[in-house]
Every structure is written in structure tokens, then in C-alpha cells.
Design a protein around this motif. Structure first.
Motif: not given
Length: 172
Positions: A24-26, A134-145, A147-152
Motif C-alpha cells: 500500500e505504501v508503494k 502544486y507540482l512543486k508541492q507534490i514533488g517535495l512530498q514525493m522526495d520525502e516519501m 527517502k523513507d519508503i523502503q524503511m516503512r
């Protein structure tokens, strides 16, 4: 022997649930990427082709898969009906109707609804600027995700397996 099989079943099923939650995270990250790509295509259609919204939605719906295709076609159809709703109301209704099950999180859906509010009453330049923001905002959110997607994912799998082991211990 029966206790062993029951324990094995419990641990494997709980691990399976952990794997399912990790997927689900992926899936959420991938859905965010799809909406990022789609809004980028919308921005390009507005900036370079000079398309109107109805025409743009129809054109882009041919390039994307469901549920995004259904969302865009729903937008086009409701805009053509002209049943007294504003653009932002149509946008929000279609986001709620078609993209609820897309895998986008509540935060991403709320940001998408805000984009619709910004697009509804603005001129073309402000619409393009809203999409860029909006694209910048989503881009930042994706960068943050990213970083820690594998750990999650690992944490969810480990929690599932640990819960299965814990349940087995309590039952034995």
C-alpha cells in the motif's frame, strides 16, 4: 503437529498482511507520481497548446489509465452539462468520486481539491502558476516519501511477522 501447523499459518498470514500493507505504501507513492505526471501534462496543455479545460480533459483522458481517465472524462461531461456548479465544485465532486480509491492519501487528495479551487476562478496565467506550485508541492512530498519508503515497507513487514509470532506465543 497441529499446533505447529496452526502456528505456521498464523505467522505466515500475519506476515502476508504486513506485506500487503507494505505494498500500500508503494502503491501510494506510485499514485502520487501518476497525478504529478498528469498535472504536468495539464500545465503543458494550458501553456503551450492553449487548450480549454473540456478539450484538454478529453485529450488527456486518452493518454492515461483508469481511474484518472474516468476522472478526466467525468470533468468534461459535467462541464458540458452546465448544471449550475462552479468549476471548483465539479473538480471536487470528481476527485471525491473517481480518485478516492486511486491510492492517493488524504493529504494528496486535499491538495488536489485545493488545486481545483485555485483553477476555477483564475485567468490562464494564474492557472498555470497554480499548477506549477502544486507540482512543486507534490514533488517535495514525493522526495520525502522516497527517502523513507523502503524503511516503512520493512517496518510493516516486520510488524506483521512479529504480531504473528506474538499471537502464536499467546495461543501456545
Amino acid at each position: 503437529m497441529l499446533k505447529f501447523l496452526g502456528s505456521l499459518f498464523i505467522v505466515s498470514s500475519m506476515t502476508g498482511i504486513g506485506i500487503w500493507k507494505a505494498e500500500e505504501v508503494k502503491h501510494s507513492y506510485q499514485a502520487l507520481g501518476k497525478i504529478y505526471h498528469l498535472i504536468g501534462m495539464m500545465k503543458n496543455e494550458l501553456s503551450y497548446a492553449g487548450s480549454e479545460f473540456g478539450e484538454m480533459f478529453e485529450c488527456l483522458s486518452k493518454k492515461v489509465d483508469a481511474p484518472y481517465r474516468n476522472w478526466l472524462l467525468g470533468m468534461k461531461i459535467q462541464m458540458e452539462r452546465r448544471d449550475g456548479k462552479t468549476f471548483s465544485e465539479i473538480w471536487e465532486d470528481n476527485v471525491n468520486g473517481f480518485l478516492k480509491e486511486s491510492g492517493l492519501g488524504m493529504e494528496a487528495l486535499n491538495h488536489l481539491k485545493m488545486l481545483g479551487r485555485n483553477l476555477g476562478g483564475a485567468d490562464r496565467q494564474m492557472q498555470i502558476w497554480s499548477m506549477e506550485r502544486y507540482l512543486k508541492q507534490i514533488g517535495l512530498q514525493m522526495d520525502e516519501m522516497r527517502k523513507d519508503i523502503q524503511m516503512r515497507m520493512k517496518v510493516r513487514i516486520c510488524l506483521g511477522a512479529s504480531a504473528g509470532i506474538l499471537i502464536t506465543i499467546f495461543l501456545i
